[in-house]
Design a protein around this motif. Structure first.
Motif, mmCIF file in Angstrom:
data_model
loop_
_atom_site.group_PDB
_atom_site.id
_atom_site.type_symbol
_atom_site.label_atom_id
_atom_site.label_comp_id
_atom_site.label_asym_id
_atom_site.label_seq_id
_atom_site.Cartn_x
_atom_site.Cartn_y
_atom_site.Cartn_z
ATOM 1 N N LEU A 26 0.721 -1.149 -0.009
ATOM 2 C CA LEU A 26 -0.504 0.074 0.128
ATOM 3 C C LEU A 26 0.881 1.344 0.065
ATOM 4 O O LEU A 26 -0.001 2.210 -0.637
ATOM 5 C CB LEU A 26 -0.664 0.464 0.884
ATOM 6 N N ASP A 27 1.898 0.962 0.415
ATOM 7 C CA ASP A 27 3.124 2.445 0.714
ATOM 8 C C ASP A 27 3.293 2.259 -0.896
ATOM 9 O O ASP A 27 3.243 4.045 -0.818
ATOM 10 C CB ASP A 27 4.522 2.620 1.455
ATOM 11 N N ARG A 28 4.004 1.755 -1.621
ATOM 12 C CA ARG A 28 3.889 1.669 -2.992
ATOM 13 C C ARG A 28 3.220 2.685 -3.815
ATOM 14 O O ARG A 28 3.064 3.299 -4.878
ATOM 15 C CB ARG A 28 4.875 0.346 -3.480
ATOM 16 N N VAL A 32 2.693 6.412 -6.529
ATOM 17 C CA VAL A 32 1.827 6.305 -7.463
ATOM 18 C C VAL A 32 0.406 7.293 -7.625
ATOM 19 O O VAL A 32 0.322 7.912 -7.982
ATOM 20 C CB VAL A 32 2.096 4.705 -7.677
ATOM 21 N N PHE A 33 -0.225 6.972 -6.739
ATOM 22 C CA PHE A 33 -1.391 8.117 -6.701
ATOM 23 C C PHE A 33 -1.041 9.083 -6.215
ATOM 24 O O PHE A 33 -2.122 10.516 -6.395
ATOM 25 C CB PHE A 33 -2.581 7.258 -4.994
ATOM 26 N N THR A 47 0.353 -2.718 -10.335
ATOM 27 C CA THR A 47 1.337 -3.862 -10.293
ATOM 28 C C THR A 47 2.985 -3.157 -10.689
ATOM 29 O O THR A 47 3.583 -4.284 -9.681
ATOM 30 C CB THR A 47 0.994 -4.618 -11.779
ATOM 31 N N ALA A 48 3.737 -3.408 -11.284
ATOM 32 C CA ALA A 48 4.600 -2.216 -11.806
ATOM 33 C C ALA A 48 5.234 -2.004 -10.043
ATOM 34 O O ALA A 48 5.955 -2.542 -9.606
ATOM 35 C CB ALA A 48 5.315 -1.495 -12.171
ATOM 36 N N ALA A 49 4.177 -0.841 -9.594
ATOM 37 C CA ALA A 49 4.985 -0.194 -8.204
ATOM 38 C C ALA A 49 4.783 -1.324 -6.955
ATOM 39 O O ALA A 49 5.349 -0.993 -6.469
ATOM 40 C CB ALA A 49 3.390 0.729 -7.918
ATOM 41 N N MET A 50 3.431 -2.248 -6.932
ATOM 42 C CA MET A 50 3.353 -2.884 -5.584
ATOM 43 C C MET A 50 4.282 -3.833 -5.674
ATOM 44 O O MET A 50 4.378 -4.901 -5.058
ATOM 45 C CB MET A 50 1.849 -2.783 -5.439
ATOM 46 N N TYR A 75 -2.869 6.219 3.701
ATOM 47 C CA TYR A 75 -2.068 7.002 3.898
ATOM 48 C C TYR A 75 -2.001 8.088 5.275
ATOM 49 O O TYR A 75 -2.031 8.776 5.686
ATOM 50 C CB TYR A 75 -2.228 7.892 2.384
ATOM 51 N N THR A 76 -3.269 8.038 5.419
ATOM 52 C CA THR A 76 -4.155 9.118 6.133
ATOM 53 C C THR A 76 -3.571 8.893 7.827
ATOM 54 O O THR A 76 -3.084 9.620 8.829
ATOM 55 C CB THR A 76 -5.621 9.716 6.171
ATOM 56 N N ALA A 77 -3.480 7.874 7.938
ATOM 57 C CA ALA A 77 -3.460 7.227 9.145
ATOM 58 C C ALA A 77 -1.325 7.289 8.895
ATOM 59 O O ALA A 77 -1.045 7.916 10.628
ATOM 60 C CB ALA A 77 -3.094 5.395 9.039
#
Length: 205
Positions: A26-28, A32-33, A47-50, A75-77
């Motif tokens: 999720l950090d990855r 990207v987002f 898929t590439a990033a994660m 991210y918010t946490a």
């Protein structure tokens, strides 16, 4: 949220996604987002990033929207933890607010600033058309505002902030300032943290 997707090779049935750490994945996705936004991010980008197969993503999250919601929560946490950690370093309410503002400046500069804020990006790109994301953005902004208002009241109780300061209105204005810092950072404009925070702190005079 499922913390990890783990199962031994011997116990895993055919077609089961490989073992992976959910938070790392999720950090990855968050990165990207933040850099590309929701609509410009494809499943291929994820898929590439994660570093996961497409099938693994669909089995864990169903679709891109579900990946985004999980990334937003992650991210918010983390950002809340960073903000509260910055506040805790202050000796009174006034110092805690100053530390929070300096933390926002820090995260709005350099490569971190250029990636942008996922909350701000989501508010601009998705809130008007996606009620689920819109609700989460609103909840996060209200949580941040309530936290700052609480620090203002704490400062009024310990004498570091005058009683005449309107806690709720000032907290709303400070949210406008903090989110504006993230926009300026995304646009790669220079930020003089000490000067800007010094001006913002005049709201508490």
């Amino acid at each position: 949220m499922q913390k990890t997707a783990r199962r031994s090779q011997s116990a895993r049935p055919p077609g089961r996604p490989r073992e992976f750490d959910m938070d790392t994945a999720l950090d990855r996705a968050v990165r990207v987002f933040r850099e590309r936004g929701y609509h410009a991010t494809s499943i291929g980008d994820l898929t590439a990033a994660m570093r996961l197969a497409t099938g693994s993503i669909y089995k864990a999250f169903r679709d891109k929207h579900a990946v985004f919601l999980a990334a937003f929560e992650r991210y918010t946490a983390l950002r809340q933890e960073q903000t509260r950690s910055a506040a805790e370093r202050g000796a009174n309410g006034r110092e805690r607010i100053r530390n929070v503002l300096l933390s926002y400046v820090e995260h709005s500069q350099g490569s971190e600033g250029r990636r942008g804020c996922l909350v701000v990006g989501s508010a601009v790109e998705l809130s008007a058309l996606d009620p689920v994301v819109g609700a989460r953005v609103n909840a996060q902004l209200k949580s941040n505002e309530s936290f700052i208002a609480g620090l203002i009241r704490e400062g009024q109780a310990d004498g570091s902030i005058p009683r005449h300061v309107a806690a709720d209105d000032t907290a709303r204005l400070m949210i406008c300032i903090t989110q504006g810092l993230r926009v300026v950072g995304k646009a790669r404009l220079p930020l003089d943290g000490e000067r800007l925070v010094g001006v913002a702190m005049k709201l508490l005079a």
